[in-house]
Write a protein that holds these residues in place. Structure first.
Motif, PDB file in Angstrom:
ATOM      1  N   PHE A  53     -67.776 -35.384  41.171  1.00  0.00           N
ATOM      2  CA  PHE A  53     -67.100 -36.497  40.490  1.00  0.00           C
ATOM      3  C   PHE A  53     -66.250 -37.331  41.461  1.00  0.00           C
ATOM      4  O   PHE A  53     -65.352 -38.036  41.035  1.00  0.00           O
ATOM      5  CB  PHE A  53     -66.211 -35.957  39.371  1.00  0.00           C
ATOM      6  CG  PHE A  53     -66.981 -35.366  38.225  1.00  0.00           C
ATOM      7  CD1 PHE A  53     -67.672 -36.177  37.342  1.00  0.00           C
ATOM      8  CD2 PHE A  53     -67.026 -33.995  38.034  1.00  0.00           C
ATOM      9  CE1 PHE A  53     -68.394 -35.632  36.290  1.00  0.00           C
ATOM     10  CE2 PHE A  53     -67.745 -33.442  36.980  1.00  0.00           C
ATOM     11  CZ  PHE A  53     -68.430 -34.270  36.113  1.00  0.00           C
ATOM     12  N   ASP A  54     -66.549 -37.239  42.761  1.00  0.00           N
ATOM     13  CA  ASP A  54     -65.661 -37.923  43.717  1.00  0.00           C
ATOM     14  C   ASP A  54     -65.666 -39.444  43.564  1.00  0.00           C
ATOM     15  O   ASP A  54     -64.748 -40.112  44.008  1.00  0.00           O
ATOM     16  CB  ASP A  54     -65.956 -37.491  45.167  1.00  0.00           C
ATOM     17  CG  ASP A  54     -67.380 -37.808  45.595  1.00  0.00           C
ATOM     18  OD1 ASP A  54     -68.139 -38.360  44.767  1.00  0.00           O
ATOM     19  OD2 ASP A  54     -67.720 -37.503  46.752  1.00  0.00           O
ATOM     20  N   PHE A  55     -66.695 -39.990  42.894  1.00  0.00           N
ATOM     21  CA  PHE A  55     -66.664 -41.443  42.639  1.00  0.00           C
ATOM     22  C   PHE A  55     -65.488 -41.803  41.744  1.00  0.00           C
ATOM     23  O   PHE A  55     -64.928 -42.885  41.847  1.00  0.00           O
ATOM     24  CB  PHE A  55     -67.986 -41.912  42.012  1.00  0.00           C
ATOM     25  CG  PHE A  55     -68.296 -41.263  40.690  1.00  0.00           C
ATOM     26  CD1 PHE A  55     -67.895 -41.860  39.505  1.00  0.00           C
ATOM     27  CD2 PHE A  55     -68.956 -40.045  40.637  1.00  0.00           C
ATOM     28  CE1 PHE A  55     -68.168 -41.254  38.287  1.00  0.00           C
ATOM     29  CE2 PHE A  55     -69.227 -39.438  39.425  1.00  0.00           C
ATOM     30  CZ  PHE A  55     -68.823 -40.043  38.246  1.00  0.00           C
ATOM     31  N   MET A  56     -65.069 -40.856  40.882  1.00  0.00           N
ATOM     32  CA  MET A  56     -63.895 -41.110  40.033  1.00  0.00           C
ATOM     33  C   MET A  56     -62.626 -41.153  40.882  1.00  0.00           C
ATOM     34  O   MET A  56     -61.686 -41.878  40.561  1.00  0.00           O
ATOM     35  CB  MET A  56     -63.747 -40.027  38.958  1.00  0.00           C
ATOM     36  CG  MET A  56     -64.748 -40.095  37.813  1.00  0.00           C
ATOM     37  SD  MET A  56     -64.769 -41.663  36.916  1.00  0.00           S
ATOM     38  CE  MET A  56     -63.136 -41.710  36.183  1.00  0.00           C
ATOM     39  N   ALA A  98     -64.259 -37.025  33.243  1.00  0.00           N
ATOM     40  CA  ALA A  98     -64.003 -38.423  33.613  1.00  0.00           C
ATOM     41  C   ALA A  98     -62.564 -38.551  34.090  1.00  0.00           C
ATOM     42  O   ALA A  98     -62.285 -38.758  35.263  1.00  0.00           O
ATOM     43  CB  ALA A  98     -64.273 -39.358  32.448  1.00  0.00           C
TER      44      ALA A  98
END
Lengths: 120, 192
Positions: free
Chosen positions: B77-80, B52
């Motif tokens: 995890f590019d949305f993070m 995260a």
């Protein structure tokens, strides 16, 4: 074999009540292990998001002295997303309808998570 | 961000570059980490991977506070990355020189962060140069210059406080040179 057993648990869960629309089992580092998700859902992203959210939830629960994390829930205007701890390796993610009877869904989800935990 | 005394920066870069270590090195508080055991090829490289974010803070002499957020490195995890650039003032990009194609990593992260980098400064830290000496720092400079970007590039060891302080000061001086001066004084004081 194991993948089949996981899929069977998910199929069971999705069939257990009309309120549950989809489910998936995801590794703690955000990779899809098995899923029964709608076609329009991007599996990789759901897996990564589930792992990230569960990790943040876990960290927050610990920081605020709420003990280990059991479950995380997102309440959207069109329904619910639940993420349930399924043992040290996996997370169970479930999508439920907005009119879902949550108590029953919780029960089914926690039962499925326990079965998964035994399996993994 | 509340008031003028809070600064938020992002640390990003490919998996294994040393983002979590960098935050642990820089932070004044025990960093907040969210990690999991890798189950893919990353497992050969390390035992824990960020899923995260990592978080740490630095308190500067003038009372200003620097908030550091480290992203996960894997593309899934590019949305993070999007979430974390919200309200951030700049990006510290760490690149692992020992990866198969670190210059391609640089291009990839420039693309991924391009809307943010069009309005915010960034600097580059090249890590693991003890494992792989090539490509040289000049290759990174050339690539950045070819894209019309003037960016400080350092070779750093994320475990080294002086190295990470240098990178942080470069970042701060691009935001506000006066803060960098105070920070410099307080950092030197802390080490003396």
């Amino acid at each position: 074999m194991r993948a089949e057993a996981i899929s069977a648990i998910l199929a069971d869960l999705n069939g257990s009540s009309g309120d549950i629309e989809a489910s998936a089992v995801v590794s703690r580092d955000g990779l899809m292990m098995a899923s029964l998700l709608p076609n329009n859902v991007e599996e990789d992203r759901v897996a990564a998001m589930s792992a990230a959210l569960l990790a943040l939830g876990e960290r927050t629960a610990r920081e605020l002295e709420r003990g280990g994390l059991d479950q995380m829930m997102i309440h959207g205007k069109e329904g619910f997303v639940m993420m349930r701890d399924a043992g040290p390796e996996a997370v169970l993610t479930v999508l439920a309808k907005k009119e879902a009877k949550l108590g029953l869904v919780f029960l089914d989800v926690s039962r499925a998570a326990k079965e998964l935990e035994k399996l993994l | 961000m509340t008031g003028k005394s809070q600064y938020k920066f992002i640390i990003s870069g490919p998996v294994g570059a040393g983002k979590t270590t960098a935050i642990a090195t820089l932070s004044d508080i025990p960093p907040v980490v969210t990690d999991a055991t890798p189950t893919d090829e990353v497992a050969e490289q390390k035992h824990q991977t960020t899923v995260a974010m990592d978080y740490g803070t630095i308190r500067l002499e003038g009372g200003q506070k620097v908030h550091l957020y480290g992203t996960p490195g894997q593309e899934r995890f590019d949305f993070m990355w999007d979430i974390m650039t919200e309200g951030a003032l700049g990006l510290l990009l760490l690149l692992d020189n020992s990866r198969p194609d670190p210059l391609d990593d640089l291009e990839r992260f420039l693309r991924a962060f391009s809307p943010f980098l069009d309005q915010a400064p960034f600097c580059v830290g090249i890590t693991h140069t003890d494992v792989a000496a090539e490509p040289p720092r000049s290759a990174y400079n050339r690539l950045l210059a070819a894209q019309g970007r003037v960016v400080p590039v350092f070779t750093v060891d994320p475990r080294s406080k002086p190295d990470m302080n240098l990178l942080m000061l470069a970042m701060l001086s691009m935001i506000d040179p006066s803060i960098a001066l105070t920070a410099c004084a307080s950092r030197e004081g802390a080490e003396a």
